[in-house]
Design a protein around this motif. Structure first.
Motif, PDB file in Angstrom:
ATOM      1  N   PHE A 140       0.837  -1.205   0.000  1.00 36.20           N
ATOM      2  CA  PHE A 140       0.000   0.000   0.000  1.00 36.20           C
ATOM      3  C   PHE A 140       0.877   1.263   0.000  1.00 36.20           C
ATOM      4  O   PHE A 140       0.637   2.217  -0.741  1.00 36.20           O
ATOM      5  CB  PHE A 140      -0.898  -0.038   1.240  1.00 36.20           C
ATOM      6  CG  PHE A 140      -1.678   1.221   1.472  1.00 36.20           C
ATOM      7  CD1 PHE A 140      -2.832   1.481   0.750  1.00 36.20           C
ATOM      8  CD2 PHE A 140      -1.259   2.145   2.410  1.00 36.20           C
ATOM      9  CE1 PHE A 140      -3.555   2.651   0.963  1.00 36.20           C
ATOM     10  CE2 PHE A 140      -1.970   3.312   2.634  1.00 36.20           C
ATOM     11  CZ  PHE A 140      -3.119   3.566   1.905  1.00 36.20           C
ATOM     12  N   GLU A 141       1.912   1.235   0.838  1.00 35.88           N
ATOM     13  CA  GLU A 141       2.754   2.441   0.948  1.00 35.88           C
ATOM     14  C   GLU A 141       3.417   2.758  -0.387  1.00 35.88           C
ATOM     15  O   GLU A 141       3.369   3.887  -0.851  1.00 35.88           O
ATOM     16  CB  GLU A 141       3.818   2.232   2.018  1.00 35.88           C
ATOM     17  CG  GLU A 141       3.180   1.884   3.348  1.00 35.88           C
ATOM     18  CD  GLU A 141       3.455   2.864   4.450  1.00 35.88           C
ATOM     19  OE1 GLU A 141       4.603   3.249   4.550  1.00 35.88           O
ATOM     20  OE2 GLU A 141       2.511   3.195   5.194  1.00 35.88           O
ATOM     21  N   THR A 142       4.035   1.753  -0.987  1.00 35.22           N
ATOM     22  CA  THR A 142       4.727   2.023  -2.258  1.00 35.22           C
ATOM     23  C   THR A 142       3.731   2.374  -3.360  1.00 35.22           C
ATOM     24  O   THR A 142       3.899   3.361  -4.072  1.00 35.22           O
ATOM     25  CB  THR A 142       5.548   0.783  -2.704  1.00 35.22           C
ATOM     26  OG1 THR A 142       6.468   0.478  -1.666  1.00 35.22           O
ATOM     27  CG2 THR A 142       6.301   1.041  -3.997  1.00 35.22           C
ATOM     28  N   ASN A 143       2.695   1.562  -3.492  1.00 36.77           N
ATOM     29  CA  ASN A 143       1.851   1.683  -4.684  1.00 36.77           C
ATOM     30  C   ASN A 143       0.769   2.750  -4.566  1.00 36.77           C
ATOM     31  O   ASN A 143       0.446   3.405  -5.559  1.00 36.77           O
ATOM     32  CB  ASN A 143       1.193   0.329  -4.993  1.00 36.77           C
ATOM     33  CG  ASN A 143       2.227  -0.724  -5.363  1.00 36.77           C
ATOM     34  OD1 ASN A 143       3.419  -0.454  -5.384  1.00 36.77           O
ATOM     35  ND2 ASN A 143       1.776  -1.926  -5.649  1.00 36.77           N
ATOM     36  N   VAL A 144       0.219   2.914  -3.379  1.00 32.01           N
ATOM     37  CA  VAL A 144      -0.857   3.909  -3.240  1.00 32.01           C
ATOM     38  C   VAL A 144      -0.280   5.227  -2.724  1.00 32.01           C
ATOM     39  O   VAL A 144      -0.401   6.263  -3.381  1.00 32.01           O
ATOM     40  CB  VAL A 144      -1.991   3.397  -2.318  1.00 32.01           C
ATOM     41  CG1 VAL A 144      -3.128   4.416  -2.280  1.00 32.01           C
ATOM     42  CG2 VAL A 144      -2.510   2.052  -2.802  1.00 32.01           C
ATOM     43  N   VAL A 145       0.390   5.181  -1.558  1.00 30.84           N
ATOM     44  CA  VAL A 145       0.952   6.428  -1.011  1.00 30.84           C
ATOM     45  C   VAL A 145       2.018   6.980  -1.976  1.00 30.84           C
ATOM     46  O   VAL A 145       2.054   8.183  -2.258  1.00 30.84           O
ATOM     47  CB  VAL A 145       1.545   6.199   0.403  1.00 30.84           C
ATOM     48  CG1 VAL A 145       2.129   7.483   0.955  1.00 30.84           C
ATOM     49  CG2 VAL A 145       0.474   5.635   1.342  1.00 30.84           C
ATOM     50  N   GLY A 146       2.853   6.099  -2.499  1.00 27.23           N
ATOM     51  CA  GLY A 146       3.902   6.527  -3.442  1.00 27.23           C
ATOM     52  C   GLY A 146       3.308   7.200  -4.673  1.00 27.23           C
ATOM     53  O   GLY A 146       3.779   8.246  -5.121  1.00 27.23           O
ATOM     54  N   THR A 147       2.254   6.604  -5.227  1.00 30.23           N
ATOM     55  CA  THR A 147       1.616   7.195  -6.417  1.00 30.23           C
ATOM     56  C   THR A 147       0.955   8.524  -6.058  1.00 30.23           C
ATOM     57  O   THR A 147       1.061   9.510  -6.807  1.00 30.23           O
ATOM     58  CB  THR A 147       0.586   6.211  -7.017  1.00 30.23           C
ATOM     59  OG1 THR A 147       1.267   5.013  -7.365  1.00 30.23           O
ATOM     60  CG2 THR A 147      -0.092   6.787  -8.250  1.00 30.23           C
ATOM     61  N   PHE A 148       0.311   8.572  -4.910  1.00 29.85           N
ATOM     62  CA  PHE A 148      -0.320   9.825  -4.478  1.00 29.85           C
ATOM     63  C   PHE A 148       0.730  10.934  -4.326  1.00 29.85           C
ATOM     64  O   PHE A 148       0.544  12.062  -4.789  1.00 29.85           O
ATOM     65  CB  PHE A 148      -1.060   9.611  -3.155  1.00 29.85           C
ATOM     66  CG  PHE A 148      -1.651  10.883  -2.618  1.00 29.85           C
ATOM     67  CD1 PHE A 148      -2.837  11.390  -3.131  1.00 29.85           C
ATOM     68  CD2 PHE A 148      -0.991  11.601  -1.629  1.00 29.85           C
ATOM     69  CE1 PHE A 148      -3.360  12.585  -2.661  1.00 29.85           C
ATOM     70  CE2 PHE A 148      -1.508  12.799  -1.155  1.00 29.85           C
ATOM     71  CZ  PHE A 148      -2.693  13.291  -1.668  1.00 29.85           C
ATOM     72  N   LYS A 149       1.852  10.591  -3.690  1.00 28.85           N
ATOM     73  CA  LYS A 149       2.919  11.599  -3.505  1.00 28.85           C
ATOM     74  C   LYS A 149       3.467  12.066  -4.851  1.00 28.85           C
ATOM     75  O   LYS A 149       3.766  13.251  -5.034  1.00 28.85           O
ATOM     76  CB  LYS A 149       4.055  11.022  -2.651  1.00 28.85           C
ATOM     77  CG  LYS A 149       3.682  10.881  -1.189  1.00 28.85           C
ATOM     78  CD  LYS A 149       4.897  10.503  -0.361  1.00 28.85           C
ATOM     79  CE  LYS A 149       4.545  10.534   1.125  1.00 28.85           C
ATOM     80  NZ  LYS A 149       5.711  10.437   1.989  1.00 28.85           N
ATOM     81  N   LEU A 150       3.589  11.138  -5.768  1.00 33.95           N
ATOM     82  CA  LEU A 150       4.082  11.510  -7.108  1.00 33.95           C
ATOM     83  C   LEU A 150       3.096  12.467  -7.785  1.00 33.95           C
ATOM     84  O   LEU A 150       3.499  13.468  -8.386  1.00 33.95           O
ATOM     85  CB  LEU A 150       4.273  10.245  -7.955  1.00 33.95           C
ATOM     86  CG  LEU A 150       4.740  10.480  -9.393  1.00 33.95           C
ATOM     87  CD1 LEU A 150       6.198  10.952  -9.425  1.00 33.95           C
ATOM     88  CD2 LEU A 150       4.596   9.212 -10.231  1.00 33.95           C
TER      89      LEU A 150
END
Ligand SMILES: NC(=O)c1ccc[n+]([C@@H]2O[C@H](COP(=O)([O-])OP(=O)(O)OC[C@H]3O[C@@H](n4cnc5c(N)ncnc54)[C@H](O)[C@@H]3O)[C@@H](O)[C@H]2O)c1
Length: 316
Positions: free
Chosen positions: A90-100
């Motif tokens: 979740f952190e990499t794929n969701v939070v990471g994408t959101f931050k990007l």
């Protein structure tokens, strides 16, 4: 165009970079934390490489500054591991994408192309699958990809960024040595002279897309006006038995190929393949490589690569 490729050191990224550079029209930078990819696989290309993490907002702000477009490939793509550790995924794929997306919004980036997935998002769905079907992911990985697609759609609508989600089928090709996907796995076993294990009777159906066709599709899509969600697959159903026959043709008669059968694995989707008519129509997507041709190119790559590379641990 100045293009940032996140996850550019991975399997698909390392095939995409030469394709993006081919026309001489683009300036490429890459952000990758090398968790599963390796800078060495793209070191020969004239790119600007940052070893850094998607979750680091300072690194992201620098990486997106001045970029016209972003191709977002970086992800934790391990389906089985996402079941054991959903939070990390979740952190990499969701939070990471959101931050990007947030960094891109602040920087004024106008175009974002996202690497999504077809099968893992839809779960059990009647084949051929298409973009209109209701998503019922069976793994946290599938759910994370669906959530990220949602944010891309929302950032498109709310902030006018031209966002595009491309749902890939089962991709295979050169440089897949760290992948656990069936073709890479089978080729590594053939080189090690180990039997290929078929779970079930070989009737399982998948859509195998050659990475050369995929990266041409991604490179073409970046310059198109299209937004929304599109499936990129071969558009062909291939059973595991048919795949084995095509592999036999691709490797030639002299390489021993032993096959061992084991019971079907519980929870495995039996049949899935993609309808790609929307991508053909709107993106001009044209996967023209035959299965045997793609397998022969992949096999040639696996044969010439050194033993140290081949014995690298499988990450994804
Ligand atoms: N290979 C397939 O068959 C397939 C199918 C459907 C979708 N996809 C998607 O395509 C994309 C690329 O897949 P791939 O097969 O090249 O996988 P890959 O693991 O080879 O590449 C992913 C890259 O992202 C990097 N990365 C991971 N987490 C990161 C982070 N937090 N910060 C920076 N970099 C990070 C890794 O080091 C790696 O180089 C992924 O988003 C994947 O979900 C792949």
């Amino acid at each position: 165009m100045k293009i940032l490729v996140t996850g550019g050191a991975g399997f698909i990224g390392s095939n995409l970079i030469p394709e993006l550079l081919r026309t001489g029209e683009h300036e490429i930078s890459v952000l990758d934390n090398e968790s599963s990819g390796r800078f060495a696989d793209i070191a020969d290309y004239p790119i600007d490489f940052t070893r850094g993490d998607l979750l680091d907002e300072d690194v992201l702000a620098q990486a997106v500054a001045g970029r016209d477009a972003i191709i977002h490939l970086a992800a934790d793509a391990r389906v089985i591991d996402s079941i054991a550790d959903p939070r990390r995924n979740f952190e990499t794929n969701v939070v990471g994408t959101f931050k990007l997306l947030e960094a891109a919004r602040q920087a004024g980036t106008r175009r974002i192309v996202y690497a999504s997935t077809a099968g893992a998002i839809l779960g059990e769905a009647p084949a051929p699958i298409d973009e209109t079907m209701v998503a019922r992911p069976l793994s946290p990985y599938g759910a994370s990809k669906l959530a990220a697609e949602g944010y891309l759609c929302a950032f498109g609508a709310a902030y006018g960024i031209r966002t595009l989600s491309l749902r890939f089928s089962n991709v295979f090709g050169p440089k897949s040595y760290r992948k656990g996907s069936v073709i890479a796995h089978f080729f590594k076993r053939l080189i090690a002279d180990e039997p290929l294990i078929v779970y079930g009777d070989g009737s399982q159906v998948r859509d195998y897309l050659f990475v050369g066709d995929l990266v041409r599709g991604i490179a073409a899509a970046i310059g198109k006006a299209a937004t929304g969600t599109y499936q990129l697959g071969s558009g062909r159903p291939t059973s595991l038995s048919e795949l084995l026959a095509a592999m036999r043709q691709a490797i030639g008669p002299n390489v021993p190929m032993r096959i061992a059968y084991a019971p079907f694995r519980a929870g495995e989707v039996h049949t899935t393949w993609c309808d790609i008519s929307l991508a053909r129509e709107k993106l001009g997507f044209d996967p023209s490589t035959s299965l045997v041709e793609g397998l022969a190119t992949t096999w040639a790559w696996f044969q010439k690569v050194d033993q140290e590379t081949l014995s690298a641990p499988t990450c994804v």
